[in-house]
Write an enzyme that holds these catalytic residues in place. Structure first.
Site, PDB file in Angstrom:
ATOM      1  N   GLU A  54      -3.077 -18.588  -4.609  1.00 34.14           N
ATOM      2  CA  GLU A  54      -2.547 -17.226  -4.729  1.00 34.14           C
ATOM      3  C   GLU A  54      -3.718 -16.270  -4.816  1.00 34.14           C
ATOM      4  OE1 GLU A  54      -0.111 -16.411  -8.220  1.00 34.14           O
ATOM      5  OE2 GLU A  54       0.665 -14.609  -7.227  1.00 34.14           O
ATOM      6  N   CYS A 265       3.648 -14.749  -8.058  1.00 36.46           N
ATOM      7  CA  CYS A 265       4.272 -13.430  -8.211  1.00 36.46           C
ATOM      8  C   CYS A 265       3.900 -12.506  -7.063  1.00 36.46           C
ATOM      9  CB  CYS A 265       3.869 -12.817  -9.547  1.00 36.46           C
ATOM     10  SG  CYS A 265       4.631 -13.668 -10.922  1.00 36.46           S
ATOM     11  N   ASN A 395      10.196 -17.406  -5.797  1.00 35.53           N
ATOM     12  CA  ASN A 395       9.166 -17.835  -6.732  1.00 35.53           C
ATOM     13  C   ASN A 395       9.634 -17.561  -8.145  1.00 35.53           C
ATOM     14  OD1 ASN A 395       6.380 -18.443  -7.788  1.00 35.53           O
ATOM     15  ND2 ASN A 395       6.558 -16.291  -8.394  1.00 35.53           N
ATOM     16  N   GLU A 396       9.962 -18.577  -8.868  1.00 37.91           N
ATOM     17  CA  GLU A 396      10.374 -18.491 -10.279  1.00 37.91           C
ATOM     18  C   GLU A 396      11.155 -17.212 -10.575  1.00 37.91           C
ATOM     19  OE1 GLU A 396       6.484 -18.891 -12.435  1.00 37.91           O
ATOM     20  OE2 GLU A 396       6.717 -16.756 -12.836  1.00 37.91           O
TER      21      GLU A 396
END
Ligand code: AHR
Length: 667
Positions: A54, A265, A395-396
């Site tokens: 990321e 994120c 994503n989560e």
């Protein structure tokens, strides 16, 4: 996990597809295996250990992406940092009693996605005999805390220029040390009143770690400049627009089976406008859409989807792109401070286009060159398909009705149109709780084959939860442990993770993939304190966690054997695993001791046939508080030796250690 939503697997088409693929692979192995394959092992995932990349902590821009110029496109702005503007990290210079003017303009940019550029008005280039040095009007950029320049190496300079006055303008280009000494030089001459790319190669005659790039106009006149770029000629695998060799090599050395990218994120973004849209990140770099990085800096997208896929191919890893599930991060706008309710969902009337964007990615990666998107991949330099197998959706995310509705819409279409693709779903940011349960429930309802779990917690949790996956119902989808770490980079953290990783191998029939997070962190530019590899422009500081990850990753197997290593089973601080790699036939033992004293273990290899008497033994050991620092990057490193092996032997596992023993079974 409740039984009610665990009962689908075995019936779904992906398992059928996987079974056929597996049968093919087994057939292939049966003719290619060069060592002995033991009977009785449990088949486990051959994609178990990989990487999660990321752009956090300046991992891409200023990090792995080899661009040396910071703010090359003059797109920095105050929404990223209140003190930033399009001219940030640039300095206007007019040495030799020269003078002129500079301004930031937007009226006729190189491309609408890259709206800002510089206009340089060169009123007078000094010619004072007494001035020592080069006169001119121009710009200086010191990169991300200085540029590393090495004597004898070449650097590829480029810029886009548009002459605004009639005559061609000569630009001298140099690399200078902090005292202004020229270490490399070149020049370009403008030749057009339209935007045009100019290039020159600079060869350094000296080395310096904090050099600057200096561009000086030598002719009176006016010109517009943009995309001022400098790359070392040597990038990883010599790719243009490539990656920093040393960092990329560290990752390649891990032999990861897959790379998940581009976040985290970063993917679902800080509000809908900040969601990562893959199409903005391909094509010529001057046409890519840059944006505010959710982690508080600027994202050029120079390292975009093409570069991610190419990197995966270059290191033999499967690409695992993650696409937003059409909702933004629940922590958007800093709402994490009040419990995180900032999730926004794409309006329904935009969903068809969004779903098409997901389908287009699959065509871009795998489609023939005759397809619309396959043609774009080919035009970028890769006519062959990238063989995309996995696609992550979400994503989560906070599992809200808005999320669920959109996740269902996207995954149903992907399943329908691309049954060959393995969808990776999402189960919230924690190892348990409401989002975790709801995420799994949706995945089970929709027959999503792999679900991404994330958890960051303390070493004790990892030690005491080593049996988490032993209890997982195999009738559910498989697990991708996409992000995990034990909140620290000391030996105790690394070894607690090692113990846990033996449990991932043991449960490799239900855990398909796992990746530590975050991966990279630039010294003094971190947003996440504990990471796998720290670096600055010169030095790489691998953590003990990196070595644990690497020792598992380069020693993966595809069959698991129990009862090979005996230890005190009541002592949770002891862990072990035994796998065999069917390609090489090698048997690989991993022995972990989280205690602060050495502990005995017994190895019994009688179930295996003929094997070499010499084995490679690698030990990572230290005190619980040991770590690596920039002043001592080698405080903790694994040590490898060749040891004699018998069919049964005793092993004293050193205090706070991971030992890997690799035994060849070649005849
Ligand atoms: O790895 C850092 C962050 O942790 C990721 O961006 C996010 O998915 C998780 O919360």
């Amino acid at each position: 996990m409740k039984k009610s939503y665990r009962q689908f697997v075995g019936k779904n088409r992906y398992n059928l597809f996987n079974a056929i693929a597996l049968a093919g692979i087994c057939l292939l192995f049966s003719v290619t295996v060069i060592g002995q394959q033991a009977k009785g092992g449990k088949k486990i995932s051959s994609d178990l250990f990989g990487l999660f990349f990321e752009d956090i902590n300046y991992s891409a821009d200023g990090g792995l992406y080899a661009e040396l110029v910071q703010n090359r496109s003059f797109e920095y702005n105050p929404t990223e940092r209140s003190e930033w503007n399009p001219f940030s990290y640039w300095e206007y210079i007019s040495p030799g009693f020269s003078y002129g003017k500079i301004s930031v303009e937007t009226t006729a940019p190189v491309h609408p996605n890259n709206p800002h550029y510089i206009v340089l008005d060169i009123e007078h280039v000094g010619h004072e005999a007494k001035f020592i040095g080069e006169s001119g009007v121009g710009l200086k950029n010191s990169g991300f805390d200085g540029m590393v320049v090495k004597a004898g190496e070449k650097y590829n300079f480029s810029l886009f220029a548009r002459q605004l006055s009639d005559s061609p303008i000569e630009l001298s280009v140099s690399l200078q040390n902090p005292k202004g000494k020229v270490m490399a030089s070149g020049s370009v001459l403008t030749a057009s009143k339209n935007w045009q790319k100019y290039t020159t190669t600079l060869t350094a005659t000296a080395s310096n770690d904090t050099a600057s790039l200096v561009i000086l106009a030598k002719t009176n006149g006016q010109l517009a400049l943009d995309m001022i770029s400098l790359f070392p000629e040597k990038t990883f695998k010599n790719r243009t627009n490539g990656l920093r060799t040393d960092l990329a090599q560290m990752l390649a050395d891990m032999k990861p089976r897959f790379v998940r990218f581009p976040g985290g994120c970063l993917v679902h973004g800080d509000g809908l406008g900040n969601m990562y849209r893959w199409k903005n990140t391909i094509g010529p770099v001057q046409e890519r859409k840059e944006q505010r990085n959710i982690w508080g800096y600027h994202q050029t997208a120079g390292m975009g989807y093409y570069e991610f896929f190419q990197f995966c191919e270059d290191i033999g890893a499967k690409p695992l792109p993650v696409l937003p599930a059409a909702v933004s991060c629940q922590n958007s706008g800093g709402t994490w401070q009040v419990g995180g309710t900032g999730q926004k969902a794409l309006p329904m009337d935009e969903m068809q286009d969004y779903i098409q964007e997901v389908l287009d990615l699959i065509e871009w990666a795998n489609g023939p060159v005759t397809s619309d998107w396959g043609a774009k991949r080919a035009a970028a330099g890769h006519p062959a398909p990238f063989n995309l197998q996995y696609v992550g959706i979400g994503n989560e995310d906070k599992i809200t009705p808005e999320f669920e509705e959109r996740f269902r819409m996207i995954s149903n279409v992907v399943k329908d149109k691309h049954p060959e693709i393995t969808i990776v779903g999402t189960a919230g940011p924690f190892h348990s709780g409401e989002d975790f349960d709801k995420g799994w429930k949706i995945a089970c309802d929709l027959k999503i084959p792999v679900v991404d779990e994330h958890y960051y917690t303390d070493p004790k949790w990892f030690i005491s939860n080593q049996y988490r996956y032993d209890k997982y119902d195999r009738a559910k989808g498989e697990v991708y442990l996409g992000e995990y770490a034990s909140w620290g980079n000391k030996m105790r953290n690394a070894i607690s993770e090692a113990a846990y990783m033996t449990s991932l191998e043991r449960n490799g029939d239900v855990v398909r993939m796992a990746s530590y997070a975050p991966l990279l962190a630039k010294k003094n530019f971190t947003q996440w304190k504990t990471d796998m590899i720290f670096f600055d422009n010169v030095t790489i500081c691998p953590t003990p966690n990196y070595f644990v990850q690497k020792m598992f990753s380069v020693n993966q197997g595809d069959y698991y054997f129990d009862k090979v290593i005996a230890k005190d089973d009541k002592d949770l601080n002891l862990a072990s695993s035994c796998v065999q790699d069917s390609k090489t036939g090698d048997i690989i033992l991993k022995l972990v001791n989280y205690n602060e004293t050495a502990k005995p273990m017994k190895v019994n290899l009688n179930r295996f046939g003929k094997m070499a008497t010499d084995a490679e033994q690698t030990v990572l050991a230290g005190n619980p508080d040991d770590e690596n620092t920039f002043t001592n990057t080698k405080n903790i490193v694994p040590a490898s030796t060749v040891v004699k092996i018998k069919k049964t032997f005793d092993y004293s596992a050193p205090a706070m250690s991971l030992t890997v023993i690799r035994i060849n079974t070649k005849n």
